[in-house]
Design a protein around this motif. Sequence first.
Motif, mmCIF file in Angstrom:
data_model
loop_
_atom_site.group_PDB
_atom_site.id
_atom_site.type_symbol
_atom_site.label_atom_id
_atom_site.label_comp_id
_atom_site.label_asym_id
_atom_site.label_seq_id
_atom_site.Cartn_x
_atom_site.Cartn_y
_atom_site.Cartn_z
ATOM 1 N N ALA A 1 -0.337 4.105 -2.949
ATOM 2 C CA ALA A 1 0.931 4.344 -3.631
ATOM 3 C C ALA A 1 1.795 5.104 -2.644
ATOM 4 O O ALA A 1 1.337 6.062 -2.019
ATOM 5 N N GLU A 2 3.052 4.657 -2.479
ATOM 6 C CA GLU A 2 3.934 5.251 -1.477
ATOM 7 C C GLU A 2 5.272 5.635 -2.081
ATOM 8 O O GLU A 2 5.744 5.000 -3.019
ATOM 9 N N VAL A 3 5.863 6.651 -1.497
ATOM 10 C CA VAL A 3 7.216 7.063 -1.863
ATOM 11 C C VAL A 3 7.947 7.426 -0.566
ATOM 12 O O VAL A 3 7.358 7.994 0.344
ATOM 13 N N GLN B 1 9.420 3.275 8.766
ATOM 14 C CA GLN B 1 9.997 2.198 9.564
ATOM 15 C C GLN B 1 10.804 1.275 8.652
ATOM 16 O O GLN B 1 11.845 0.800 9.011
ATOM 17 N N LYS B 2 10.261 1.007 7.478
ATOM 18 C CA LYS B 2 10.982 0.186 6.512
ATOM 19 C C LYS B 2 10.460 0.494 5.123
ATOM 20 O O LYS B 2 9.364 1.004 4.947
ATOM 21 N N ILE B 3 11.236 0.161 4.118
ATOM 22 C CA ILE B 3 10.847 0.355 2.731
ATOM 23 C C ILE B 3 9.953 -0.810 2.327
ATOM 24 O O ILE B 3 9.940 -1.847 2.975
ATOM 25 N N ALA B 4 9.224 -0.695 1.239
ATOM 26 C CA ALA B 4 8.266 -1.697 0.788
ATOM 27 C C ALA B 4 8.831 -3.111 0.844
ATOM 28 O O ALA B 4 10.021 -3.336 0.692
ATOM 29 N N GLY C 1 10.621 4.858 -10.383
ATOM 30 C CA GLY C 1 10.892 3.652 -9.620
ATOM 31 C C GLY C 1 10.825 3.818 -8.114
ATOM 32 O O GLY C 1 10.868 2.828 -7.384
ATOM 33 N N SER C 2 10.701 5.056 -7.623
ATOM 34 C CA SER C 2 10.615 5.258 -6.175
ATOM 35 C C SER C 2 9.198 5.028 -5.647
ATOM 36 O O SER C 2 8.990 4.966 -4.446
#
Length: 183
Positions: free
Chosen positions: A27-29, A73-76, A110-111
């Motif tokens: 799980a990432e934020v 580096q980039k979002i999901a 939602g993040s």
Amino acid sequence: MTETPKYSVIKKQKEIELRRYAGYIQAEVSIVEKEYKSAIEKGFRVLAGYIFGNNVSRQKIEMTSPVQVSKSQKIAMTTPVTVTGNDRFTVAFVMPSEYSLDTLPLPKDGSIHFNPIPDHTMAAIRFSGYFQQKTINKNKERLSQWLKEEGLETEGDFIVAGYNPPWVPGFLARNEVLIKVKM
């Protein structure tokens, strides 16, 4: 015992290891902050809320370790936005191995995004203490030098991982700097 990602050691040289990890889900934020320490504190609160029941099914999820933080580096993949800059970090919790993408409860926040991480090889250097930028940078340099000496090619950015709760004294704390290695 707190679950950690499963790996086997390919090579060990003092406090540096080359490891082969089995796949897992994290799980990432994404967090905007100036330093690792403040990014991990802010991201930890969001992700801890999720595993402590702030999700659609109000389900509690076992805590795992380490908590990981890296420069973004980039979002999901579901969001077609590329992010650059020095003030964006990704903070991640590894989800317990009993869960799949289909069985994880949906986050209310939602993040939070889920990212399946396939089997991979990482180089890691272990250190104690707290998340001090100077200590992190020193260990990044030491690991980079070892990788260069070994002729290993890396991909992505460094990950800083903390294995202990905040009340553990710094001299007992297990922390690591890791980076993905191309094999």
